[in-house]
Design a protein around this motif. Structure first.
Motif, PDB file in Angstrom:
ATOM      1  N   ALA A 111      51.431  35.828  40.043  1.00 44.39           N
ATOM      2  CA  ALA A 111      51.476  37.061  40.836  1.00 44.39           C
ATOM      3  C   ALA A 111      51.416  38.311  39.962  1.00 44.39           C
ATOM      4  O   ALA A 111      50.989  39.378  40.427  1.00 44.39           O
ATOM      5  N   MET A 112      51.839  38.206  38.699  1.00 42.46           N
ATOM      6  CA  MET A 112      51.828  39.372  37.814  1.00 42.46           C
ATOM      7  C   MET A 112      50.571  39.426  36.944  1.00 42.46           C
ATOM      8  O   MET A 112      50.437  40.305  36.095  1.00 42.46           O
ATOM      9  N   THR A 113      49.624  38.493  37.166  1.00 48.13           N
ATOM     10  CA  THR A 113      48.487  38.335  36.277  1.00 48.13           C
ATOM     11  C   THR A 113      47.175  38.786  36.910  1.00 48.13           C
ATOM     12  O   THR A 113      46.889  38.471  38.058  1.00 48.13           O
ATOM     13  N   THR A 114      46.395  39.535  36.128  1.00 38.93           N
ATOM     14  CA  THR A 114      45.022  39.857  36.504  1.00 38.93           C
ATOM     15  C   THR A 114      44.087  39.276  35.440  1.00 38.93           C
ATOM     16  O   THR A 114      44.528  38.900  34.348  1.00 38.93           O
ATOM     17  N   LYS A 115      42.784  39.198  35.773  1.00 38.93           N
ATOM     18  CA  LYS A 115      41.813  38.576  34.867  1.00 38.93           C
ATOM     19  C   LYS A 115      40.771  39.589  34.420  1.00 38.93           C
ATOM     20  O   LYS A 115      40.441  40.525  35.148  1.00 38.93           O
ATOM     21  N   ALA A 116      40.260  39.380  33.223  1.00 36.85           N
ATOM     22  CA  ALA A 116      39.264  40.289  32.661  1.00 36.85           C
ATOM     23  C   ALA A 116      38.329  39.501  31.739  1.00 36.85           C
ATOM     24  O   ALA A 116      38.615  38.370  31.354  1.00 36.85           O
TER      25      ALA A 116
END
Length: 330
Positions: free
Chosen positions: A298-303
């Motif tokens: 839930a605290m993670t985004t991707k790049a």
């Protein structure tokens, strides 16, 4: 496996540092006894300092930055590792003086690597990254000084950042009541979802304050430093412990000795870069057991690799929430 790989390389120019995506070969890697096919990296505050040149983190040029990576061993002359092992690296000067994680391949000393627990995937290992591993070291520091959930609240400063987010998730799962300090009021729902019981404005702690204040918490995790750390110490309960692991506000400590000699407060320094392997293995084992992976997701985004230069600027500006996983092959 190809003989070439993509990498983000930082060079020094007359106008400052220049970061660009390049195709490199295995001959471009540095010395080491273990070769790793990198799956993912992440963006930490230190990476932001390195890539932007805001602090002289990078010590030789050109260099592949990235102080973290996770991946699969492809070749090893180190008895502790074999092809196929899933590994993680945090620190050891990688991304500073040795090519780091923003590349499809890495060659490093096996002594710098830790085998991943079976419960943590390569992607989630970088959702944790140095920030999450440091948060676990802070929690271990509190535990080893005897801070228990029943002793009182535990404060986490810089709460919406990487260290803070993981620290909240860990502490709340372990039964502590967590107070989160943040300058981003809009993140209240996010922080409470992670497990924070109470949110305070960082302005309460970020200005010069009294040498001693009201006793408010039994322990604290502080990645901020400067006046914030001084005020955290001044408001720690008798016999409490503060773990210090960062300098987002600054490296100075304009404090007095009063919290130490009148309340027996303990200040524990947390070093993630050169921590001995046994401590690293303990931290990663505990992360595999004590971190709620749903909260991590839930605290993670991707790049992708090309997003890293902008993310480096954003993290220094306090615009990155939680954790970012960088797919080095995207």
């Amino acid at each position: 496996m190809s003989d070439t790989f993509r990498a983000l390389q930082v060079s020094k120019t007359d106008d400052g540092l220049k970061a660009e995506i390049k195709d490199l070969g295995m001959g471009d890697l540095m010395e080491g006894d273990v070769t790793v096919e990198v799956a993912a990296s992440t963006v930490n505050y230190k990476d932001g300092l390195a890539i932007t040149g805001a602090s002289p983190i990078i010590r030789k040029f050109p260099l592949i930055p990235g102080i973290d990576f996770s991946g699969t061993v492809t070749a090893s002359d180190n008895a502790s590792f074999k092809a196929g092992d899933k590994v993680v690296l945090n620190g050891w000067g990688v991304g500073e003086g040795h090519h780091g994680g923003y590349a499809g391949m890495a060659r490093v000393k096996g002594d710098w690597l830790v085998k991943l627990p079976d419960t943590i995937s390569l992607e989630r290992a970088m959702a944790i990254g140095t920030a999450g591993y440091t948060a676990m070291l802070c929690v271990l520091g509190l535990e080893k000084q005897g801070v228990k959930p029943g002793d009182g609240d535990v404060l986490v400063t810089g709460a919406a950042g990487g260290v803070g987010s993981v620290a909240i998730a860990l502490l709340s799962k372990l039964g502590y009541r967590v107070i989160a300090s943040t300058g981003r009021a809009s993140e209240e729902a996010y922080l409470k979802d992670l497990g924070a019981a109470e949110i305070i404005d960082r302005k309460e702690l970020s200005e010069a304050g009294r040498p001693l204040g009201k006793e408010r918490w039994a322990g604290a995790v502080d990645p901020v430093g400067s006046h914030t750390l001084v005020n955290v110490l001044a408001q720690t309960q008798y016999g409490g412990t503060v773990t210090a692991c960062g300098l987002a506000q600054g490296p100075d400590l304009p404090a007095t000795v009063l919290p130490f000699i009148l309340r027996g407060v303990k200040l524990v320094g947390i070093d993630s870069v050169m921590a001995p392997k046994a401590i690293r293995e303990e931290a990663w084992a505990r992360l595999g057991k004590d971190l709620d992976l749903k909260k991590l997701d839930a605290m993670t985004t991707k790049a992708g690799l090309g997003d890293v230069p902008q993310l480096a600027q954003d993290i220094l500006a306090g615009k990155v929430r939680g954790r970012v996983v960088v797919d080095v092959n995207a």
